[in-house]
Design a protein around this motif. Structure first.
Motif, mmCIF file in Angstrom:
data_model
loop_
_atom_site.group_PDB
_atom_site.id
_atom_site.type_symbol
_atom_site.label_atom_id
_atom_site.label_comp_id
_atom_site.label_asym_id
_atom_site.label_seq_id
_atom_site.Cartn_x
_atom_site.Cartn_y
_atom_site.Cartn_z
ATOM 1 N N ILE A 81 52.652 12.177 63.766
ATOM 2 C CA ILE A 81 53.416 11.093 63.143
ATOM 3 C C ILE A 81 53.030 10.964 61.671
ATOM 4 N N TYR A 82 51.720 11.027 61.373
ATOM 5 C CA TYR A 82 51.315 10.941 59.964
ATOM 6 C C TYR A 82 51.893 12.103 59.162
ATOM 7 N N TYR A 83 51.926 13.276 59.820
ATOM 8 C CA TYR A 83 52.342 14.487 59.121
ATOM 9 C C TYR A 83 53.837 14.448 58.810
ATOM 10 N N TRP A 84 54.658 14.101 59.815
ATOM 11 C CA TRP A 84 56.110 14.196 59.622
ATOM 12 C C TRP A 84 56.736 12.888 59.178
ATOM 13 N N TRP A 85 55.946 11.820 59.116
ATOM 14 C CA TRP A 85 56.496 10.527 58.696
ATOM 15 C C TRP A 85 57.249 10.613 57.366
ATOM 16 N N PRO A 86 56.616 11.200 56.316
ATOM 17 C CA PRO A 86 57.333 11.252 55.028
ATOM 18 C C PRO A 86 58.640 12.045 55.114
ATOM 19 N N LYS A 87 58.703 13.032 56.007
ATOM 20 C CA LYS A 87 59.952 13.796 56.127
ATOM 21 C C LYS A 87 61.065 12.912 56.665
ATOM 22 N N LEU A 88 60.735 12.106 57.672
ATOM 23 C CA LEU A 88 61.775 11.302 58.325
ATOM 24 C C LEU A 88 62.121 10.047 57.549
ATOM 25 N N PHE A 89 61.138 9.454 56.877
ATOM 26 C CA PHE A 89 61.371 8.145 56.277
ATOM 27 C C PHE A 89 61.350 8.177 54.757
ATOM 28 N N GLY A 90 60.852 9.253 54.174
ATOM 29 C CA GLY A 90 60.870 9.357 52.724
ATOM 30 C C GLY A 90 59.700 8.697 52.022
ATOM 31 N N PHE A 91 58.698 8.232 52.769
ATOM 32 C CA PHE A 91 57.476 7.719 52.121
ATOM 33 C C PHE A 91 56.267 8.029 52.986
ATOM 34 N N LYS A 92 55.093 8.118 52.323
ATOM 35 C CA LYS A 92 53.851 8.385 53.050
ATOM 36 C C LYS A 92 53.280 7.084 53.595
ATOM 37 N N LEU A 93 52.499 7.192 54.649
ATOM 38 C CA LEU A 93 51.798 6.015 55.159
ATOM 39 C C LEU A 93 50.517 5.824 54.360
ATOM 40 N N ASN A 94 50.197 4.561 54.127
ATOM 41 C CA ASN A 94 49.071 4.223 53.251
ATOM 42 C C ASN A 94 47.763 4.861 53.708
ATOM 43 N N GLU A 95 47.079 5.483 52.774
ATOM 44 C CA GLU A 95 45.880 6.256 53.092
ATOM 45 C C GLU A 95 44.699 5.356 53.487
ATOM 46 N N ARG A 96 44.522 4.258 52.718
ATOM 47 C CA ARG A 96 43.325 3.428 52.925
ATOM 48 C C ARG A 96 43.367 2.754 54.290
ATOM 49 N N LEU A 97 44.511 2.106 54.618
ATOM 50 C CA LEU A 97 44.635 1.456 55.919
ATOM 51 C C LEU A 97 44.539 2.490 57.036
ATOM 52 N N GLY A 98 45.081 3.673 56.769
ATOM 53 C CA GLY A 98 45.027 4.734 57.765
ATOM 54 C C GLY A 98 43.598 5.146 58.044
ATOM 55 N N LYS A 99 42.753 5.154 57.003
ATOM 56 C CA LYS A 99 41.361 5.551 57.236
ATOM 57 C C LYS A 99 40.626 4.494 58.055
ATOM 58 N N TYR A 100 40.916 3.218 57.789
ATOM 59 C CA TYR A 100 40.304 2.170 58.640
ATOM 60 C C TYR A 100 40.700 2.412 60.092
ATOM 61 N N ALA A 101 41.990 2.630 60.286
ATOM 62 C CA ALA A 101 42.477 2.839 61.653
ATOM 63 C C ALA A 101 41.804 4.053 62.275
ATOM 64 N N PHE A 102 41.702 5.115 61.470
ATOM 65 C CA PHE A 102 41.097 6.353 61.979
ATOM 66 C C PHE A 102 39.678 6.104 62.470
ATOM 67 N N TRP A 103 38.863 5.447 61.642
ATOM 68 C CA TRP A 103 37.463 5.269 62.032
ATOM 69 C C TRP A 103 37.333 4.289 63.188
ATOM 70 N N LEU A 104 38.175 3.235 63.201
ATOM 71 C CA LEU A 104 38.106 2.302 64.327
ATOM 72 C C LEU A 104 38.468 3.005 65.638
ATOM 73 N N TRP A 105 39.530 3.801 65.601
ATOM 74 C CA TRP A 105 39.926 4.545 66.802
ATOM 75 C C TRP A 105 38.805 5.473 67.248
ATOM 76 N N ASN A 106 38.234 6.220 66.298
ATOM 77 C CA ASN A 106 37.280 7.246 66.675
ATOM 78 C C ASN A 106 35.960 6.677 67.155
ATOM 79 N N ILE A 107 35.429 5.722 66.395
ATOM 80 C CA ILE A 107 34.174 5.116 66.841
ATOM 81 C C ILE A 107 34.417 4.369 68.146
ATOM 82 N N GLY A 108 35.521 3.622 68.183
ATOM 83 C CA GLY A 108 35.861 2.880 69.394
ATOM 84 C C GLY A 108 35.967 3.792 70.593
#
Lengths: 207, 657
Positions: B436-463
């Motif tokens: 979803i992160y990879y193809w999101w910009p193709k489908l919607f024309g914008f990237k998903l925010n990097e900073r919030l994504g990193k919070y989500a990434f670490w919360l998911w992984n540590i969690g």
């Protein structure tokens, strides 16, 4: 997509040029073949269930006591003949004879309907003798397997009637040609399934 | 009169639990809010024309994605309810029967109504673009599939406020799921919800097999297909072989419940183990159905973000295809304890372990692709990197479970729970999120925010590790699955508390992702190039979001990673615009309302059978038949996009002169 199954080229509402566009009609036939693969698996699973549960009669009647040879032999002949007449319908279509095509489809549908009628009669007789779907695991599996085939035939009948009306309205076009090809595939498939039913359920049941 | 209405309502609606009343209120409020917005902004026509009747694979993909994220929320709430209940000994937050319902719906929703639609969403969003096609093979059928899934999912979901939820586990083992064990309507909801959406899944499998076989751009031979397309192909093959078995199994269970059959009952000669064999003949391949596309996603991402070709392309293809075959020969490992004997168990243990070989080959290929690559740590790549160790541990514990004699010890314990969450979250969820992160910009024309994504990434992984590592230990300590509470004397308290904390960390991670999406809609980095990651395959050669017809000029492919090769040929200079004379009008399918109505009729059928209201079920069946006939008699199903419109669209994107 070079190998279209039909001789004519598809004609679209908006014109004949077709750049970079795939032959929809032959692609739909391919999809139907794959659907038939899934239907084979569906019946395969039902057959497996039937074979496992065949002996689980729980004190109820067995196949040997229930199956009547004249009945299922007649059903077999009628269904095999209908498969033959559906083949004649396709031959008529390939010759471009629409009335002959519809005629053979009517013969096929009448034969199919008499098959379904005989099957319903057989089921009613069995229920009358106290062999109901809730009697034993064997009978549940039997009614499910044979009934699923009968349901397929009934759906095919409604479908065939719809196609006859379309043929009457539109004649033989690439689209109706594909539709007839598909239903004849379906009809032959049901015939093949019946041969397995005839062997595994009825013949092995009465032996 | 009043008394009879009251007694009907009290059996029709689920009553007696404050949590359910809360849910009732929130469902009512949300529905009112949605209706209000639609009426106030007069959006009904837009909704119908643009979404409910669409046959555009990209829009269908987006609808799958939205539905699956909502289901991830619902399944996630179920998970948190369970973890709250188990956090400490002797908690009475949920009653035993309510707990049964929660674990049943959690499992069913996560696999069938979250993972499957998220996967189909990615199929739809990516495959036609990646193979240079303007559409899928059967756009109408594609829409049918989506609406069948959605109405099936809705039927399953309303069970928790109407009638009562299923409570016999996510695979509904008889005799628990028979009338003798579960006399309410919950199991009927289970059967019909899955049956309706399962037929949609089967149709999607057929659709994508033919799409990939027949719709590839000229020159794209099989061994030039992108890895994701390969993975979709192998997954679709498993779908068409596995889903008919599910259809039959559910139908047989329903025949037992509805017509008094004895296929799987304890009396009348029924054979419950037959059901368990059948459901796992579908159920085991099902886990490969959902994980293979994730492997495809990782392959695309690793190549793009390492700036290298995928290492061992042929072995990757071979691995996918061999897994799709082997997946059908392992189902007995779900019940080694059935007592089928040592020789049968050994055969299935070996088949199970054999799957580790192609999977291991894939992991090494990803690592070798990264080796000496110029790695960029953007969001899709981070999820890919997180996946590898997670999946390797999950695979190792899987091999431990596959040792038949040892499985007698792990069977139905928390060790098993930890294992399959590790492969399904680490493999499937991480994979789809990466996709979803990879193809999101193709489908919607914008990237998903990097900073919030990193919070989500670490919360998911540590969690994730905080939640599931303790569960391996709990399994060894004797904690079994499906227990709803336990005593202080068991000594399971501390580890369960840690596990619950981990689950809530993942929950917060999800909240960050929702926030990330909402934030990025407004502030996200716009993608004007169509190729924000400097990627390799055809979907990146067209504008983001793609025009309705995808490719104005159908590309010709002469090698793997065709877009990358083309960029190298022109030394990464911007692509030349296409002369207008090369454009032409484009043949496309027309929108249709039939799929929506057809699937809604199936909902009526399902609802009727759930409550045993035959008049309703047969009315619905009549509607199903009529919808099919209407479609059969419709000949005007496609049109040509006028040349002027193509020229205008392409000029606006700066791609034509």
């Amino acid at each position: 997509m070079q190998h279209a199954i039909d001789n004519g080229h598809p004609q679209h509402a908006a014109g004949s040029h077709d750049h970079g566009h795939h032959d929809q009609e032959s692609m739909k036939v391919l999809g139907f073949w794959i659907f038939l693969v899934t239907d084979c698996l569906l019946f395969g699973t039902l057959f497996a269930t039937y074979v496992v549960l065949k002996g689980h009669t729980a004190g109820g009647p067995t196949g040997k006591e229930l199956f009547e040879i004249p009945g299922f032999v007649a059903e077999t002949f009628i269904l095999l003949t209908s498969s033959f007449t559906s083949g004649l319908a396709v031959l008529a279509m390939n010759k471009g004879k629409v009335n002959q095509l519809i005629g053979w489809l009517i013969v096929t549908a009448v034969l199919g309907a008499s098959f379904v009628g005989l099957e319903i009669n057989e089921f009613l007789n069995m229920v009358h003798e106290g062999a109901k779907i809730s009697t034993s695991a064997f009978l549940t599996a039997f009614f499910t397997l044979v009934g699923t085939h009968g349901l397929h035939v009934s759906v095919g009948l409604i479908w065939m009637i719809g196609l006859m009306i379309q043929l009457k309205m539109r004649g033989i076009t690439p689209v109706t040609r594909r539709k007839i090809t598909v239903i004849s595939l379906y009809w032959h498939f049901l015939d093949v399934v019946w041969i397995f039913l005839f062997t595994i359920v009825y013949l092995m049941g009465v032996m | 009169m009043y008394a009879s209405i009251k007694s009907f309502a009290s059996s029709f609606f689920v009553t007696g639990d404050p949590l359910i009343y809360g849910a009732d209120v929130s469902i009512a409020l949300t529905s009112i809010a949605i209706l209000f917005v639609l009426f106030y902004f007069k959006k009904w026509g837009w909704l119908w024309r643009e979404w409910l009747t669409t046959v555009d694979h990209k829009k269908i993909g987006i609808m799958y994605l939205i539905a699956s994220l909502l289901m991830l929320f619902r399944g996630g709430v179920d998970a948190l309810l369970m973890r709250t209940q188990l956090a400490l000994p002797n908690v009475h937050f949920l009653q035993a029967d309510h707990y049964n319902e929660v674990f049943t719906t959690h499992g069913t929703i996560m696999i069938l109504f979250m993972a499957m639609p998220m996967m189909f969403g990615l199929f739809n969003m990516v495959v036609p673009l990646q193979i240079g096609a303007r559409d899928v093979a059967y756009p109408f059928l594609n829409s049918v599939s989506f609406w069948l899934f959605l109405f099936g999912a809705m039927l399953f979901n309303i069970s928790f406020v109407i009638g009562g939820s299923p409570d016999a586990g996510w695979l509904s083992y008889p005799p628990l799921s028979e009338l003798s064990g579960s006399s309410g309507v919950g199991e009927n909801f289970y059967i019909w919800g899955i049956q309706i959406s399962g037929i949609g899944s089967l149709a999607t499998g057929i659709n994508f097999i033919v799409t990939i076989l027949k719709m590839r751009a000229p020159g794209m031979k099989f061994m030039k297909m992108p890895m994701f397309t390969w993975s979709v192909f192998s997954s679709s093959i498993i779908i068409i072989f596995a889903f008919p078995i599910l259809t039959v199994t559910l139908a047989l269970l329903f025949i037992d419940r509805y017509l008094g059959g004895h296929l799987f009952t304890m009396d009348g000669g029924g054979f419950p183990m037959m059901y368990i064999n059948l459901i796992w003949m579908w159920g085991h391949p099902e886990v490969y159905i959902v994980v293979l596309p994730a492997f495809g996603i990782f392959s695309e991402i690793v190549a793009t973000f390492s700036r290298k070709r995928i290492f061992g392309y042929k072995s990757m293809v071979f691995a996918l295809m061999s897994i799709s075959i082997l997946s059908f020969f392992t189902w007995v490992h779900h019940f080694f304890t059935m007592g089928s004997g040592a020789d049968v168990n050994v055969a299935f243990a070996i088949a199970t372990m054999a799957i580790g070989i192609p999977t291991g080959a894939k992991v090494f290929n990803w690592l070798f692709t990264m080796f000496r690559g110029r790695i960029r740590l953007e969001q899709p790549m981070m999820w890919t990197l997180a996946f590898i160790p997670c999946f390797v541990v999950g695979g190792a514990t899987g091999v431990m479970l596959a040792v038949a004699p040892a499985d007698y010890q792990y069977h139905n314990s928390y060790f098993l729970i930890a294992h399959f969450h590790q492969v399904l979250i680490g493999g499937v969820v991480f994979g789809y999120l990466a996709g979803i992160y990879y193809w999101w910009p193709k489908l919607f024309g914008f990237k998903l925010n990097e900073r919030l994504g990193k919070y989500a990434f670490w919360l998911w992984n540590i969690g994730f590790y905080v939640c599931f590592m303790p569960q391996y230990a709990l399994g060894f300590m004797g904690m079994t699955r499906r227990v709803y509470t336990y005593g202080w004397d068991m000594g399971w308290g501390p580890l369960n508390l840690v596990s619950t904390i981990g689950a809530f960390l993942m929950g917060i991670g999800f909240v960050f992702q929702v926030w990330q999406i909402l934030y990025s809609v407004k502030y996200g980095e716009r993608d004007t190039t169509g190729d924000p990651w400097n990627a390799r395959t055809l979907e990146w050669s067209i504008p983001s979001p793609p025009p309705m017809y995808n490719f104005a000029v159908v590309p010709v492919v002469d090698e793997r990673d065709p877009f990358w090769e083309e960029k190298e040929r022109r030394d990464f200079a911007p692509a030349e615009p296409v002369p207008v004379s090369k454009l032409e009008s484009i043949h496309m399918p027309k929108n249709s309302g039939v799929p929506f109505v057809f699937a809604a009729c199936w909902f009526v059928v399902g609802f009727g059978f759930v409550f045993g209201w035959n008049w309703m079920a047969f009315t619905g069946l009549a509607g199903v038949g009529i919808s099919l006939l209407v479609r059969s008699f419709t000949y005007d199903t496609d049109y040509y996009v006028p040349l002027e419109e193509v020229i205008e669209t392409e000029k606006a994107a700066g791609r034509a002169v």
